[in-house]
Scaffold this active site. Structure first.
Site, PDB file in Angstrom:
ATOM      1  N   GLU A 171     -29.708  19.072 -40.024  1.00  0.00           N
ATOM      2  CA  GLU A 171     -30.059  17.659 -40.165  1.00  0.00           C
ATOM      3  C   GLU A 171     -30.644  17.039 -38.878  1.00  0.00           C
ATOM      4  O   GLU A 171     -31.680  16.371 -38.941  1.00  0.00           O
ATOM      5  CB  GLU A 171     -28.814  16.907 -40.652  1.00  0.00           C
ATOM      6  CG  GLU A 171     -29.133  15.674 -41.451  1.00  0.00           C
ATOM      7  CD  GLU A 171     -29.075  14.461 -40.586  1.00  0.00           C
ATOM      8  OE1 GLU A 171     -30.014  13.663 -40.651  1.00  0.00           O
ATOM      9  OE2 GLU A 171     -28.110  14.303 -39.828  1.00  0.00           O
ATOM     10  N   ARG A 216     -31.770  11.373 -46.213  1.00  0.00           N
ATOM     11  CA  ARG A 216     -31.927  11.743 -44.792  1.00  0.00           C
ATOM     12  C   ARG A 216     -33.384  12.111 -44.467  1.00  0.00           C
ATOM     13  O   ARG A 216     -33.647  13.028 -43.696  1.00  0.00           O
ATOM     14  CB  ARG A 216     -31.020  12.906 -44.415  1.00  0.00           C
ATOM     15  CG  ARG A 216     -29.530  12.635 -44.505  1.00  0.00           C
ATOM     16  CD  ARG A 216     -29.084  11.594 -43.496  1.00  0.00           C
ATOM     17  NE  ARG A 216     -27.624  11.481 -43.428  1.00  0.00           N
ATOM     18  CZ  ARG A 216     -26.893  10.745 -44.251  1.00  0.00           C
ATOM     19  NH1 ARG A 216     -27.478  10.011 -45.198  1.00  0.00           N
ATOM     20  NH2 ARG A 216     -25.584  10.691 -44.127  1.00  0.00           N
ATOM     21  N   SER A 249     -23.122  14.710 -38.964  1.00  0.00           N
ATOM     22  CA  SER A 249     -23.310  15.868 -39.851  1.00  0.00           C
ATOM     23  C   SER A 249     -24.418  16.751 -39.302  1.00  0.00           C
ATOM     24  O   SER A 249     -25.522  16.268 -39.059  1.00  0.00           O
ATOM     25  CB  SER A 249     -23.699  15.408 -41.255  1.00  0.00           C
ATOM     26  OG  SER A 249     -22.694  14.596 -41.804  1.00  0.00           O
TER      27      SER A 249
HETATM   28  N1  EPU Z   1     -15.166  18.388 -47.357  1.00  0.00           N
HETATM   29  C1  EPU Z   1     -14.390  19.510 -47.198  1.00  0.00           C
HETATM   30  N2  EPU Z   1     -14.215  20.002 -45.947  1.00  0.00           N
HETATM   31  C2  EPU Z   1     -14.768  19.425 -44.847  1.00  0.00           C
HETATM   32  C3  EPU Z   1     -15.578  18.287 -45.018  1.00  0.00           C
HETATM   33  C4  EPU Z   1     -15.761  17.789 -46.282  1.00  0.00           C
HETATM   34  O1  EPU Z   1     -13.869  20.063 -48.153  1.00  0.00           O
HETATM   35  O2  EPU Z   1     -14.539  19.940 -43.769  1.00  0.00           O
HETATM   36  C5  EPU Z   1     -15.300  17.803 -48.686  1.00  0.00           C
HETATM   37  C6  EPU Z   1     -14.498  16.500 -48.747  1.00  0.00           C
HETATM   38  O3  EPU Z   1     -13.184  16.725 -49.127  1.00  0.00           O
HETATM   39  C7  EPU Z   1     -15.224  15.715 -49.785  1.00  0.00           C
HETATM   40  C8  EPU Z   1     -16.667  16.167 -49.625  1.00  0.00           C
HETATM   41  O4  EPU Z   1     -16.629  17.392 -48.902  1.00  0.00           O
HETATM   42  O5  EPU Z   1     -14.792  16.046 -51.072  1.00  0.00           O
HETATM   43  C9  EPU Z   1     -17.524  15.138 -48.903  1.00  0.00           C
HETATM   44  O6  EPU Z   1     -16.983  14.887 -47.618  1.00  0.00           O
HETATM   45  P1  EPU Z   1     -17.198  13.484 -46.857  1.00  0.00           P
HETATM   46  O7  EPU Z   1     -16.897  12.356 -47.773  1.00  0.00           O
HETATM   47  O8  EPU Z   1     -16.475  13.588 -45.574  1.00  0.00           O
HETATM   48  O9  EPU Z   1     -18.739  13.381 -46.635  1.00  0.00           O
HETATM   49  P2  EPU Z   1     -19.844  14.466 -46.225  1.00  0.00           P
HETATM   50  O10 EPU Z   1     -20.586  14.878 -47.453  1.00  0.00           O
HETATM   51  O11 EPU Z   1     -19.190  15.542 -45.441  1.00  0.00           O
HETATM   52  C10 EPU Z   1     -21.697  12.635 -45.910  1.00  0.00           C
HETATM   53  C11 EPU Z   1     -22.716  12.282 -44.877  1.00  0.00           C
HETATM   54  C12 EPU Z   1     -22.066  11.544 -43.712  1.00  0.00           C
HETATM   55  C13 EPU Z   1     -21.414  10.280 -44.264  1.00  0.00           C
HETATM   56  C14 EPU Z   1     -20.411  10.678 -45.329  1.00  0.00           C
HETATM   57  C15 EPU Z   1     -19.805   9.478 -46.019  1.00  0.00           C
HETATM   58  C16 EPU Z   1     -24.476  13.937 -44.996  1.00  0.00           C
HETATM   59  C17 EPU Z   1     -25.129  15.115 -44.344  1.00  0.00           C
HETATM   60  N3  EPU Z   1     -23.383  13.475 -44.396  1.00  0.00           N
HETATM   61  O12 EPU Z   1     -20.780  13.561 -45.309  1.00  0.00           O
HETATM   62  O13 EPU Z   1     -23.093  11.172 -42.800  1.00  0.00           O
HETATM   63  O14 EPU Z   1     -20.770   9.566 -43.235  1.00  0.00           O
HETATM   64  O15 EPU Z   1     -21.052  11.476 -46.365  1.00  0.00           O
HETATM   65  O16 EPU Z   1     -20.805   8.863 -46.773  1.00  0.00           O
HETATM   66  O17 EPU Z   1     -24.960  13.462 -46.008  1.00  0.00           O
HETATM   67  C18 EPU Z   1     -24.287  11.920 -40.877  1.00  0.00           C
HETATM   68  O18 EPU Z   1     -25.290  11.957 -41.588  1.00  0.00           O
HETATM   69  O19 EPU Z   1     -24.315  12.237 -39.661  1.00  0.00           O
HETATM   70  C19 EPU Z   1     -23.010  11.558 -41.475  1.00  0.00           C
HETATM   71  C20 EPU Z   1     -21.863  11.584 -40.798  1.00  0.00           C
END
Ligand code: EPU
Length: 339
Positions: free
Chosen positions: A335, A166, A239
């Protein structure tokens, strides 16, 4: 066509948080020439110039005393095609997801995991957009930008952009570069990336064992739609925090206290934590105060239920940051760009 400048324009429709804020002046640039005209106009008016893509990675905390320039240039073209590999160029103002679809409809592979990300082509390199195991840098072939310091055009290759999670040179040198057009290295049969999170499983559930890029895109659109709010319906900027990198030592201590901690070891020995998990565990998921809230399905996403101001959203973010620092000794970094 010469640039049309309007005065005191509401930016509510131009930021995906749908926060109300006025731009002192506002214009849309559809060509390099209009970008140059806007730069000259801002200098003449002694106003800063604020560049806007889709406004999907932005939190406006007040009126903008600037010339806000929305990039509206359009155009997609194939520059090279050797039958297998292609070089595709898109103008900065092209909306991102329709561009991804344009490539998929032509049977091109590379952008499928980046489906349904809001924003524009020109904004994509700023934060090196990423999702489901692929980042922009993985398909990036180059870009053309205007240097606001010198007025000259400059070509950037992959090695020039300092892409990181990012992050990029363009984000670090905010205010210097106007990204005009971006080039992508795509192919007709590159391997697909199915190993991140629920992608492969989702395809299996649909009975798809040998997916096409289009299948992957459709699966990712479905996964995203289930968890992430549609900005057209509920204001948000994706995010709101980065997933934090912490030392292996801290991750280990947290794991002792929380057996279900979500953590991804990195090549350099550090550990990336899921900020969404930390925020949910701290009890913020679904929290709402006035019209500012934490999405009920994805704790990493702050939402505007209607009339929240940018200040209110920022205050909520600060409270979450302080709480996470207190509970887990982890610093969450915001972010989107806060203005
Ligand atoms: N999780 C929770 N609770 C929540 C959200 C997530 O426990 O409320 C846990 C999930 O269960 C999972 C882990 O956190 O084990 C990761 O969650 P998720 O796969 O939804 O991805 P993220 O880390 O929350 C990142 C990116 C997203 C991208 C997704 C999929 C960042 C800041 N965000 O989110 O990007 O779509 O992975 O690759 O790196 C963005 O940058 O705006 C964005 C949406």
């Amino acid at each position: 066509m010469s640039l049309q400048v309007r005065h005191n324009v509401s930016l509510k429709a131009y930021n995906s948080f749908a926060v109300q804020a006025q731009a002192r002046q506002f214009a849309e640039a559809s060509s390099d020439e209009q970008v140059r005209q806007a730069l000259a106009h801002a200098a003449e008016q002694k106003l800063p110039l604020l560049l806007l893509g889709g406004g999907s990675n932005l939190l406006l905390t007040g009126d903008v005393e600037a010339l806000v320039l929305r990039m509206a240039s359009r155009g997609i073209r194939v520059l090279e095609d050797d039958g297998e590999r292609l070089l595709v160029e898109a103008e900065a103002g092209e909306p991102w997801h329709p561009f991804v679809q344009w490539t998929l409809q032509r049977g091109l592979v590379g952008l499928e995991n980046l489906s349904l990300i809001p924003g524009t082509v020109g904004a994509a390199p700023m934060q090196n957009i990423g999702a489901y195991g692929v980042e922009l840098k993985d398909v990036f072939a180059g870009l053309t930008a205007l240097d606001r310091h010198t007025g000259e055009l400059r070509e950037f290759g992959l090695g020039d952009c300092a892409f990181a999670y990012r992050d990029s040179l363009f984000k670090r040198e905010a205010g210097r570069w106007v990204i005009l057009r971006v080039r992508f290295a795509l192919s007709r049969s590159a391997p697909l990336h199915l190993d991140y999170g629920p992608v492969r499983q989702r395809l299996r559930e649909q009975g798809i064992e040998a997916p096409s890029a289009l299948d992957v895109s459709q699966a990712i659109c479905a996964i995203r739609s289930e968890k992430l709010p549609d900005p057209a319906v509920l204001g948000n900027a994706g995010s709101f925090f980065k997933n934090p990198l912490v030392s292996a030592d801290l991750a280990q201590r947290l794991r002792v206290q929380h057996a279900d901690l979500v953590a991804y070891p990195q090549a350099d020995g550090s550990v990336k934590l899921a900020a969404g998990w930390l925020i949910e565990r701290a009890g913020w998921k679904g929290f709402r105060e006035g019209d500012a809230g934490v999405h009920r399905l994805q704790a990493l996403v702050l939402v505007n239920y209607g009339q929240a101001s940018g200040q209110q959203l920022l205050e909520l973010a600060r409270r979450i940051q302080a709480d996470i620092a207190g509970r887990f000794a982890v610093r969450l970094e915001i972010e989107p760009n806060v203005l």
